[in-house]
Design a protein around this motif. Structure first.
Motif, PDB file in Angstrom:
ATOM      1  N   MET A 182      37.929  34.794  39.079  1.00 47.07           N
ATOM      2  CA  MET A 182      39.208  35.396  39.445  1.00 47.07           C
ATOM      3  C   MET A 182      39.021  36.795  40.017  1.00 47.07           C
ATOM      4  O   MET A 182      39.680  37.177  40.989  1.00 47.07           O
ATOM      5  CB  MET A 182      40.136  35.433  38.229  1.00 47.07           C
ATOM      6  N   ILE A 183      38.115  37.584  39.417  1.00 47.49           N
ATOM      7  CA  ILE A 183      37.854  38.937  39.933  1.00 47.49           C
ATOM      8  C   ILE A 183      37.339  38.876  41.367  1.00 47.49           C
ATOM      9  O   ILE A 183      37.803  39.606  42.252  1.00 47.49           O
ATOM     10  CB  ILE A 183      36.849  39.683  39.031  1.00 47.49           C
ATOM     11  N   ILE A 184      36.387  37.977  41.594  1.00 50.03           N
ATOM     12  CA  ILE A 184      35.821  37.843  42.941  1.00 50.03           C
ATOM     13  C   ILE A 184      36.891  37.399  43.940  1.00 50.03           C
ATOM     14  O   ILE A 184      36.964  37.911  45.064  1.00 50.03           O
ATOM     15  CB  ILE A 184      34.639  36.853  42.921  1.00 50.03           C
ATOM     16  N   SER A 185      37.736  36.454  43.517  1.00 49.85           N
ATOM     17  CA  SER A 185      38.779  35.947  44.421  1.00 49.85           C
ATOM     18  C   SER A 185      39.839  36.995  44.727  1.00 49.85           C
ATOM     19  O   SER A 185      40.553  36.884  45.728  1.00 49.85           O
ATOM     20  CB  SER A 185      39.443  34.703  43.811  1.00 49.85           C
ATOM     21  N   LEU A 232      42.402  40.210  48.416  1.00 52.13           N
ATOM     22  CA  LEU A 232      43.796  40.619  48.213  1.00 52.13           C
ATOM     23  C   LEU A 232      43.896  42.116  47.958  1.00 52.13           C
ATOM     24  O   LEU A 232      44.797  42.790  48.467  1.00 52.13           O
ATOM     25  CB  LEU A 232      44.396  39.840  47.044  1.00 52.13           C
ATOM     26  N   ILE A 233      42.955  42.646  47.156  1.00 47.38           N
ATOM     27  CA  ILE A 233      42.941  44.085  46.886  1.00 47.38           C
ATOM     28  C   ILE A 233      42.678  44.854  48.178  1.00 47.38           C
ATOM     29  O   ILE A 233      43.326  45.874  48.453  1.00 47.38           O
ATOM     30  CB  ILE A 233      41.878  44.417  45.821  1.00 47.38           C
ATOM     31  N   ALA A 234      41.735  44.357  48.977  1.00 43.21           N
ATOM     32  CA  ALA A 234      41.414  45.023  50.240  1.00 43.21           C
ATOM     33  C   ALA A 234      42.635  45.076  51.152  1.00 43.21           C
ATOM     34  O   ALA A 234      42.864  46.073  51.846  1.00 43.21           O
ATOM     35  CB  ALA A 234      40.261  44.296  50.939  1.00 43.21           C
ATOM     36  N   MET A 241      38.716  42.738  30.474  1.00 38.53           N
ATOM     37  CA  MET A 241      37.748  43.013  31.532  1.00 38.53           C
ATOM     38  C   MET A 241      38.316  42.666  32.906  1.00 38.53           C
ATOM     39  O   MET A 241      38.142  43.409  33.879  1.00 38.53           O
ATOM     40  CB  MET A 241      36.463  42.205  31.296  1.00 38.53           C
ATOM     41  N   LEU A 242      39.020  41.525  32.990  1.00 41.05           N
ATOM     42  CA  LEU A 242      39.617  41.121  34.260  1.00 41.05           C
ATOM     43  C   LEU A 242      40.698  42.098  34.695  1.00 41.05           C
ATOM     44  O   LEU A 242      40.717  42.556  35.848  1.00 41.05           O
ATOM     45  CB  LEU A 242      40.205  39.713  34.130  1.00 41.05           C
ATOM     46  N   HIS A 243      41.583  42.430  33.777  1.00 39.10           N
ATOM     47  CA  HIS A 243      42.711  43.305  34.076  1.00 39.10           C
ATOM     48  C   HIS A 243      42.227  44.678  34.532  1.00 39.10           C
ATOM     49  O   HIS A 243      42.682  45.212  35.563  1.00 39.10           O
ATOM     50  CB  HIS A 243      43.589  43.431  32.836  1.00 39.10           C
ATOM     51  N   TYR A 244      41.292  45.243  33.788  1.00 39.11           N
ATOM     52  CA  TYR A 244      40.798  46.568  34.137  1.00 39.11           C
ATOM     53  C   TYR A 244      39.933  46.519  35.392  1.00 39.11           C
ATOM     54  O   TYR A 244      39.955  47.442  36.204  1.00 39.11           O
ATOM     55  CB  TYR A 244      40.008  47.171  32.984  1.00 39.11           C
ATOM     56  N   GLY A 245      39.172  45.432  35.541  1.00 39.54           N
ATOM     57  CA  GLY A 245      38.338  45.297  36.732  1.00 39.54           C
ATOM     58  C   GLY A 245      39.165  45.313  38.001  1.00 39.54           C
ATOM     59  O   GLY A 245      38.827  45.996  38.979  1.00 39.54           O
TER      60      GLY A 245
END
Length: 264
Positions: free
Chosen positions: A129-132, A136-138, A244-248
């Motif tokens: 999920m972090i990688i995916s 979207l973040i970019a 970890m996911l949320h903060y990442g």
């Protein structure tokens, strides 16, 4: 005679089941009330402006002056405001529910998602999920809504990231632990025996609502995130992969926005 003992046994079993049902109902009601209460307390007492107005209204002048100076006139006033907000989340979302679990419900905190689970099979979906989320973040980090909202600590043009931004990110991480504990721990695992898988959707409603006022894509995304993180916490019985996911995702958004602004 045998019939008498069987009847007595049935009556005892019925009473035990009734008592267990009442206790379970009490626990669910208590958890929902505590969740509503801590959300309300943070909404007001986590706002330094509200606290300052209360101090002034009850004429605690010396204390209100110190608090006002610390929050408004200090060279690091912005950091102090954010630290106050994050500390309020830790107090109301983490410490108070934890005390209810230990002192009132009298159960183990580990049963509410605090037990670590180091199985890679539980962490792998979070890594995916972090990688995916990177594309979207970019994209969203360059939109006006996200540029105006993140990071919460506004780094000045000639200001380095250390120490204030680093200090803020530590507090930011702590509030994510508290956030995940309240929603994916206390509320989710505390009601799962009553609602089963539907406890995920019960939890998702208030989780979405705390995002009101943020950019629309983030608020809508909170609905999806609440369901996905809730399902994963229910399966893994742990909040830590979610932390970890949320903060990442949060720190990637912060750094991406700083890059867009030319600060990083």
């Amino acid at each position: 005679m045998l019939r008498f003992f069987v009847t007595q046994s049935d009556q005892s079993l019925t009473k035990l089941l009734q008592w267990q049902t009442k206790r379970a109902s009490f626990k669910v009601a208590l958890i929902c009330i505590v969740a509503a209460l801590v959300l309300t307390l943070h909404r007001y007492l986590g706002d330094y402006r509200f606290v300052l107005s209360v101090l002034k209204s009850i004429e605690l002048n010396n204390l209100s002056n110190i608090f006002q100076s610390f929050m408004l006139h200090h060279v690091n006033a912005q950091l102090h405001q954010l630290m106050f907000w994050a500390s309020s989340i830790v107090l109301f979302y983490f410490i108070l529910p934890l005390l209810v679990i230990v002192l009132v419900i009298k159960e183990k905190p580990g049963d509410y998602g605090l037990a670590p689970n180091y199985s890679f099979s539980n962490y792998r979906p979070y890594l995916i999920m972090i990688i995916s989320m990177i594309p979207l973040i970019a994209y969203f980090s360059g939109t006006d809504g996200f540029l105006a909202s993140y990071p919460f600590y506004k780094v000045g043009k000639n200001e380095g990231l250390y120490p204030n931004f680093v200090i803020w990110e530590i507090f930011y991480f702590l509030q994510f632990i508290a956030l995940e504990f309240l929603f994916r721990g206390f509320l989710l695992h505390g009601t799962k025996r009553r609602f089963g898988v539907y406890s995920i959707f019960v939890m998702t409603i208030p989780y979405c609502m705390i995002h009101f006022g943020k950019p629309l894509p983030e608020t809508i995304g909170a609905i999806v995130a609440g369901i996905v993180l809730g399902a994963m916490s229910l399966k893994s019985k742990s909040i830590w992969p979610g932390v970890m996911l949320h903060y990442g995702i949060a720190i990637m958004m912060d750094l991406s926005v700083l890059y867009r602004k030319g600060i990083l």
